[in-house]
Scaffold this motif. Structure first.
Motif, short mmCIF file in Angstrom:
data_model
loop_
_atom_site.label_atom_id
_atom_site.label_comp_id
_atom_site.label_asym_id
_atom_site.label_seq_id
_atom_site.Cartn_x
_atom_site.Cartn_y
_atom_site.Cartn_z
N SER A 100 0.09 -11.53 5.82
CA SER A 100 1.05 -10.43 5.67
C SER A 100 2.49 -10.95 5.81
CB SER A 100 0.79 -9.35 6.72
OG SER A 100 1.04 -9.83 8.02
N PHE A 101 3.36 -10.28 5.11
CA PHE A 101 4.79 -10.65 5.12
C PHE A 101 5.56 -9.33 5.10
CE2 PHE A 101 8.42 -13.04 5.01
CZ PHE A 101 9.10 -13.13 3.81
N ASN A 102 5.68 -8.73 6.28
CA ASN A 102 6.25 -7.39 6.37
C ASN A 102 7.77 -7.44 6.53
OD1 ASN A 102 3.64 -6.47 6.23
ND2 ASN A 102 3.42 -6.26 8.44
N ALA A 116 0.80 -1.23 0.00
CA ALA A 116 0.00 0.00 0.00
C ALA A 116 0.83 1.27 0.00
CB ALA A 116 -0.95 0.00 1.20
N GLN A 117 1.97 1.26 0.67
CA GLN A 117 2.76 2.49 0.77
C GLN A 117 3.59 2.63 -0.48
OE1 GLN A 117 4.11 -0.15 3.46
NE2 GLN A 117 4.36 1.22 5.18
N THR A 118 3.42 3.71 -1.21
CA THR A 118 4.17 3.86 -2.45
C THR A 118 5.56 4.42 -2.20
OG1 THR A 118 3.05 5.97 -2.75
CG2 THR A 118 2.16 4.08 -3.94
N GLU A 119 5.64 5.51 -1.44
CA GLU A 119 6.95 6.09 -1.16
C GLU A 119 7.07 6.38 0.34
OE1 GLU A 119 8.53 9.00 -3.86
OE2 GLU A 119 9.61 10.01 -2.27
N ILE A 120 8.20 5.99 0.88
CA ILE A 120 8.46 6.19 2.30
C ILE A 120 9.81 6.88 2.42
CG2 ILE A 120 8.76 5.07 4.54
CD1 ILE A 120 7.37 2.59 3.18
N SER A 121 9.82 8.00 3.14
CA SER A 121 11.07 8.72 3.38
C SER A 121 11.41 8.62 4.86
CB SER A 121 10.94 10.19 2.99
OG SER A 121 10.75 10.31 1.60
N VAL A 122 12.65 8.29 5.13
CA VAL A 122 13.11 8.22 6.52
C VAL A 122 14.46 8.90 6.61
CG1 VAL A 122 11.86 6.10 7.05
CG2 VAL A 122 14.20 5.97 6.21
N VAL A 123 14.78 9.34 7.81
CA VAL A 123 16.10 9.91 8.07
C VAL A 123 17.03 8.76 8.43
CG1 VAL A 123 17.43 11.48 9.51
CG2 VAL A 123 15.10 12.09 8.82
N THR A 144 9.47 0.08 8.11
CA THR A 144 8.76 -1.18 7.89
C THR A 144 7.91 -1.09 6.65
OG1 THR A 144 8.74 -1.79 10.24
CG2 THR A 144 7.08 -2.80 8.84
N LEU A 145 8.05 -2.09 5.80
CA LEU A 145 7.29 -2.15 4.55
C LEU A 145 6.24 -3.25 4.68
CD1 LEU A 145 10.33 -1.97 2.10
CD2 LEU A 145 9.08 -0.10 3.19
N ASP A 146 5.01 -2.88 4.36
CA ASP A 146 3.91 -3.84 4.50
C ASP A 146 3.66 -4.58 3.19
OD1 ASP A 146 2.08 -1.38 6.46
OD2 ASP A 146 3.54 -2.89 7.09
N CYS A 147 3.37 -5.86 3.31
CA CYS A 147 3.00 -6.67 2.15
C CYS A 147 1.83 -7.55 2.57
CB CYS A 147 4.17 -7.53 1.69
SG CYS A 147 3.75 -8.74 0.41
N VAL A 148 0.72 -7.41 1.87
CA VAL A 148 -0.45 -8.24 2.13
C VAL A 148 -0.73 -9.04 0.86
CG1 VAL A 148 -2.91 -8.24 2.66
CG2 VAL A 148 -1.41 -6.61 3.79
N TYR A 149 -0.97 -10.31 1.01
CA TYR A 149 -1.13 -11.15 -0.17
C TYR A 149 -2.46 -11.91 -0.14
CZ TYR A 149 0.35 -14.81 3.04
OH TYR A 149 0.43 -15.67 4.11
N GLU A 150 -2.87 -12.35 -1.31
CA GLU A 150 -4.05 -13.18 -1.45
C GLU A 150 -3.67 -14.40 -2.28
OE1 GLU A 150 -6.94 -9.30 -2.06
OE2 GLU A 150 -7.45 -11.17 -3.08
N GLY A 176 5.43 -2.29 -5.28
CA GLY A 176 6.72 -1.84 -4.78
C GLY A 176 6.61 -0.70 -3.79
N ASN A 177 7.57 -0.63 -2.92
CA ASN A 177 7.71 0.48 -1.96
C ASN A 177 8.99 1.22 -2.29
OD1 ASN A 177 6.76 -1.96 0.36
ND2 ASN A 177 5.44 -0.24 -0.17
N GLN A 178 8.88 2.49 -2.62
CA GLN A 178 10.07 3.32 -2.84
C GLN A 178 10.54 3.84 -1.48
OE1 GLN A 178 11.59 4.97 -6.04
NE2 GLN A 178 13.10 5.04 -4.40
#
Lengths: 114, 116
Positions: A74-76, A7-14, A20-26, A107-109
């Motif tokens: 989920s497989f975070n 769900a999260q397209t772009e994440i910026s961190v210092v 943490t990147l979330d992955c939900v599957y079916e 993908g998560n950027q």
């Protein structure tokens, strides 16, 4: 059909923060594998981890850790103490049982700011 | 693990032309795949390259547009035919290789195609 949602397209961190990147599957399969790949700006895909549905143990590899929760599908993926070199797109992927054609999430950027 | 090389690594082509991308693996592999990654997007499977028979195409991809050859177990080509700017993408070759007692999917470095 197989489906992977990131769900999260772009994440910026210092730098040095955790991310943490979330992955939900079916999937309708009872036995399946889950993958994470890293794609740095250079474009190549780097294999990070493969887990099978039998094994729900969390895994740690250096600064990387994975939390597999079959009950919530989920497989975070967590990067601890992020570094600038972690800046990349991270893909979660799932192949259908008996089929090796990976279905990728969007993908998560991840952008790590120094 | 399998080491995969692709040629060319990048190209800029005019619309209406065709480009053939080569994929070479350092070991014999049963399954080879071609993926496309459009700018800012995820990977989409184009087809499974079958040795000795016609490739198996995914929905939305056809042989006339993306002819594939697989003459042996270490080599495959993907041709992007009659290109348009919408074909600008990274094209990735992928193989299923054995890692110990299990199998992993490995990716080539990709071919970055720009169509003008």
């Amino acid at each position: 059909a197989q489906k992977v949602t990131q769900a999260q397209t772009e994440i910026s961190v210092v730098e040095k923060e955790d991310v943490t990147l979330d992955c939900v599957y079916e999937t309708r399969d009872t036995t399946y594998y889950l993958f994470w790949y890293k794609q740095p700006p250079s474009g190549e895909l780097v294999f990070l981890i493969r887990r099978n549905s039998f094994d729900e143990q969390n895994e740690i590899s250096g600064r990387y850790s994975w939390n597999f929760q079959k009950s919530t599908s989920s497989f975070n993926f967590t990067i601890t103490a992020s570094q600038v070199v972690d800046s990349a797109v991270y893909f979660c992927a799932l192949p259908p049982c008996g089929n090796n054609r990976l279905a990728f999430g969007k993908g998560n950027q991840v952008v790590v700011i120094p | 693990s399998a080491v995969i090389s692709q040629k060319p690594s990048r190209d800029i082509c005019q619309r209406g032309t065709s480009l053939t991308i080569q994929c070479q693996v350092d070991s014999q592999v049963t399954m080879m795949f071609w993926y496309r990654q459009q700018p800012g997007q995820s990977l989409t499977l184009i087809a499974t390259a079958n040795q000795g028979s016609e490739a198996t195409y995914e929905s939305g991809f056809v042989i006339d547009k993306f002819p594939i050859s697989r003459p042996n177990l270490t080599f495959s080509t993907l041709t992007v035919s009659n290109m348009s700017p919408e074909d600008s993408s990274i094209y990735l070759c992928s193989v299923l290789g054995q890692q110990g007692s299990s199998y992993e999917q490995y990716f080539g470095p990709g071919t970055r195609l720009t169509v003008t």
